[in-house]
Design a protein around this motif. Structure first.
Motif, PDB file in Angstrom:
ATOM      1  N   PHE A   1      62.610  75.331  46.236  1.00 35.24           N
ATOM      2  CA  PHE A   1      62.729  76.509  47.093  1.00 35.24           C
ATOM      3  C   PHE A   1      61.377  76.911  47.647  1.00 35.24           C
ATOM      4  CE2 PHE A   1      63.186  81.103  47.903  1.00 35.24           C
ATOM      5  CZ  PHE A   1      64.262  81.050  48.760  1.00 35.24           C
TER       6      PHE A   1
ATOM      7  N   HIS B   1      63.604  78.319  34.636  1.00 34.48           N
ATOM      8  CA  HIS B   1      64.077  78.029  35.975  1.00 34.48           C
ATOM      9  C   HIS B   1      65.093  79.082  36.379  1.00 34.48           C
ATOM     10  CE1 HIS B   1      62.035  74.304  36.796  1.00 34.48           C
ATOM     11  NE2 HIS B   1      62.391  73.824  35.631  1.00 34.48           N
ATOM     12  N   VAL B   2      65.316  79.161  37.663  1.00 35.84           N
ATOM     13  CA  VAL B   2      66.228  80.175  38.185  1.00 35.84           C
ATOM     14  C   VAL B   2      67.546  79.526  38.585  1.00 35.84           C
ATOM     15  CG1 VAL B   2      66.615  81.834  40.044  1.00 35.84           C
ATOM     16  CG2 VAL B   2      64.356  81.642  38.992  1.00 35.84           C
TER      17      VAL B   2
ATOM     18  N   LEU C   1      66.902  76.510  41.147  1.00 40.62           N
ATOM     19  CA  LEU C   1      65.744  76.499  42.033  1.00 40.62           C
ATOM     20  C   LEU C   1      64.484  76.180  41.254  1.00 40.62           C
ATOM     21  CD1 LEU C   1      66.334  79.675  44.213  1.00 40.62           C
ATOM     22  CD2 LEU C   1      67.019  77.315  44.657  1.00 40.62           C
ATOM     23  N   PHE C   2      63.628  75.425  41.880  1.00 41.83           N
ATOM     24  CA  PHE C   2      62.320  75.190  41.266  1.00 41.83           C
ATOM     25  C   PHE C   2      61.267  75.259  42.358  1.00 41.83           C
ATOM     26  CE2 PHE C   2      61.780  70.789  42.682  1.00 41.83           C
ATOM     27  CZ  PHE C   2      63.086  70.444  42.981  1.00 41.83           C
ATOM     28  N   PRO C   3      60.058  75.607  41.959  1.00 37.37           N
ATOM     29  CA  PRO C   3      59.020  75.837  42.963  1.00 37.37           C
ATOM     30  C   PRO C   3      58.445  74.532  43.458  1.00 37.37           C
ATOM     31  CG  PRO C   3      58.133  76.232  40.788  1.00 37.37           C
ATOM     32  CD  PRO C   3      59.573  75.884  40.599  1.00 37.37           C
TER      33      PRO C   3
ATOM     34  N   HIS D   1      61.599  83.568  45.983  1.00 36.62           N
ATOM     35  CA  HIS D   1      60.503  82.617  45.829  1.00 36.62           C
ATOM     36  C   HIS D   1      59.527  83.065  44.746  1.00 36.62           C
ATOM     37  CE1 HIS D   1      57.643  79.539  46.748  1.00 36.62           C
ATOM     38  NE2 HIS D   1      56.689  80.453  46.778  1.00 36.62           N
TER      39      HIS D   1
ATOM     40  N   VAL E   1      61.013  82.509  41.367  1.00 38.84           N
ATOM     41  CA  VAL E   1      61.006  81.099  40.990  1.00 38.84           C
ATOM     42  C   VAL E   1      59.617  80.686  40.497  1.00 38.84           C
ATOM     43  CG1 VAL E   1      61.200  78.745  41.891  1.00 38.84           C
ATOM     44  CG2 VAL E   1      62.906  80.452  42.496  1.00 38.84           C
ATOM     45  N   GLU E   2      58.622  81.128  41.212  1.00 40.71           N
ATOM     46  CA  GLU E   2      57.236  80.817  40.833  1.00 40.71           C
ATOM     47  C   GLU E   2      56.892  81.418  39.474  1.00 40.71           C
ATOM     48  OE1 GLU E   2      54.772  79.119  42.158  1.00 40.71           O
ATOM     49  OE2 GLU E   2      55.123  78.880  44.308  1.00 40.71           O
TER      50      GLU E   2
END
Lengths: 356, 356
Positions: free
Chosen positions: A81, B110-111, A113-115, B98, B101-102
DNA sequence: CGATCGACCTAGATCGATCCAATCGAGGTG
DNA sequence: CACCTCGATTGGATCGATCTAGGTCGATCG
């Protein structure tokens, strides 16, 4: 037809009930309960009913971790993401992610989601893959030189890309994309139908395959209608300021009556120039953008814009992912979807349409 | 200091290596390998080095499902993902997700996104909770009458809310929020510093606690500076059109020289009215919005706007989630963060500042 | 009547990690 | 020298589901 849902009332016990609990209470074996959940047709109707009853009473839901371990799946789709860049109008991600979440849910998947890390673009993928944390990936940033698709292919990791493998003839992976050229063609034809003949293009620099593709939609439609494109195009950076400058130059040199832009960001630049010159969008000069961003929607003079069918893209991606995961042969490598045109005031004269 | 990363070269084997594989190859027991990964200080340095070497050689990464099953955790944070409403400028979600997620990644989480269902607002939560698919939730839509926070509290499910429990004095859950009143106060003071005295407010309807909170920042700052607020406020729906109408009425009846708005959407309405009346934003009339949306950023006359510190919100949420999950006592029930002001042309006169 | 079959159900093994209790060897103590 | 401590390591049990192979039972059939 018990309408009351027992499983949703009351607080959750400290440890949720397990399959074995259900089995014991229903007087059947664990496997039978498992079958009741996953292969109901294997059970006799009365047994099924009894087990289901017990499942409802206890509020049983299969433990994800245990199931994942045994089946070697996770029902999770990974997606890197990256946020929309500040200062641009590209809000497509938001809508796409939502669509993807919805479409995934429909078939029992969730989105993880992962960065992203620019220095190590495959790092996040690698981790998730190695730890079997996800079943598959959705790759969204298929810009030029992005190694992710190639890397995932090499790892034999299941994934579907949103975006064509523009410059990679070797690519054999599955992708879904929106036909940008068709979208711009739609926009151009819309302007021609409104009587415009001098329609300018403001797009991205030549090294952007997406930009060139969209541009081709303009060229194609202009020529098909016997209209000239010479001196009517400009290629710039995707920032408001550049769009404004390009519009000013084109207005001075080629006197267009309409602008088609590769993005809403550039279209905003055009609107800015019109504003400075006291020209009314829609009435004096028509403007069309691309992406149907929030900017296009809330700008006081609504901006006509090409809208990507992101809901359909998501559905198509999920459909292909399922095919991949079930090892069914995927019928096609790539799917190209048609965008639509969100028509607003910026391309609609307030008064009667001027003939020719 | 081997710079080459073996684990990232070559294709992934059909079945990834397991802990047992590593143990055998390194000549130690499984538990030792597990410790090497999770409690390195328990190993003698030379053993640790040997195991780590083997892990790198095989490209081993612990199987998530197995770990999840044994530890009864998932390292996943669930969040219901609702898309921005079409036709509004609220693009905050994108940035927040975002950031989340970070921030989650930083601490090994993780999301996981799941869709919302208006008919069954807790359904998604219930499923994930029962199947122990996530460790905790982030709840974002804490609008009035939303049952999620209360329901999760009752289930004793760990969660942190983004947004205050406005009307629920019973609420004892942890939350993080942005001080909207302070943001508007910042904006109002900014305008006063620029010499404005007749500053109008366009906000949301009275039943919105968030709207009333933001409004209070305006009232507070005006009064603190000895300025009157009577006849200078309007409360409307959060759509462009309403903002435009409210601005027109206020201009006619109260002749303000500046507008502070509860949202960028409303601010766009104000800009529209200014445009129609040939008034230049910034020079003739100042305008400030809220959310620092993409619209504020790309609008040709950049819109000054209150910017929520979403990165900090995410960090704070994750910090509190970790505390909850490790059963540490959370020091505070709620955290309130200060927004900043993104200053652009709409509040900056092109010429010299008009004194008083 | 015994063999065969299919529908339905069961018991044990298994996925790959971590928890737990126990072991082993080296060093210290009276 | 027997006893204890303590750091380092080990093997078996376990988490909760599904897979595999096999069992039961009534119906069908030669």
């Amino acid at each position: 037809m018990a309408r009351t849902e027992h499983r949703k009332s009351g607080t959750l016990p400290v440890t949720p009930p397990t399959l074995a609990d259900v089995a014991e209470r229903a007087g059947v074996s664990r496997q039978t309960v498992s079958n009741a959940v996953n292969n109901p047709d294997l059970l006799r109707p009365d047994t099924l009913e009894r087990v289901r009853q017990t499942i409802a009473e206890l509020g049983y839901s299969p433990n994800r971790a245990a199931r994942n371990l045994r089946t070697r799946t996770s029902s999770l789709i990974g997606m890197r993401f990256a946020p929309a860049q500040e200062g641009t109008a590209n809000a497509a991600m938001d809508r796409f992610v939502h669509s993807l979440v919805e479409a995934s849910e429909e078939v029992g998947y969730h989105v993880l989601l992962f960065p992203g890390d620019d220095e190590d673009p495959v790092g996040g993928y690698d981790n998730l893959l190695r730890s079997t944390a996800v079943d598959a990936f959705v790759v969204t940033d298929t810009y030029l030189g992005n190694p992710q698709a190639a890397w995932l292919s090499q790892q034999r990791a299941p994934f579907v890309a949103f975006g064509r493998p523009w410059h990679d003839d070797e690519a054999r992976h599955v992708w879904v994309d929106v036909d940008g050229a068709a979208g711009i063609a739609l926009a151009t034809q819309h302007l021609i139908d409104r009587g415009h003949t001098r329609i300018a293009w403001i797009g991205w620099r030549k090294d952007s395959p997406i930009g060139e593709d969209r541009r081709s939609g303009w060229v194609r439609t202009m020529h098909a209608n016997g209209l000239s494109t010479t001196g009517m195009a400009s290629r710039v950076e995707d920032v408001v300021h550049s769009g404004a400058e390009a519009a000013a130059v084109l207005l001075d040199e080629s006197a267009p009556t309409a602008f088609v832009c590769a993005s809403d960001t550039l279209a905003m630049g055009v609107l800015h120039t019109l504003w400075i010159r006291q020209l009314a969008p829609g009435r004096d000069i028509a403007v069309v953008g691309f992406d149907d961003s929030q900017v296009a929607q809330v700008y006081p003079v609504g901006l006509t814009s090409v809208r990507q069918p992101l809901e359909d893209v998501a559905v198509e991606i999920v459909r292909n992912l399922r095919a991949l995961l079930s090892h069914q042969p995927v019928e096609t490598r790539g799917v190209l979807l048609e965008p639509t045109l969100a028509i607003r005031e910026s391309s609609q004269p307030a008064g009667p349409v001027v003939a020719q």
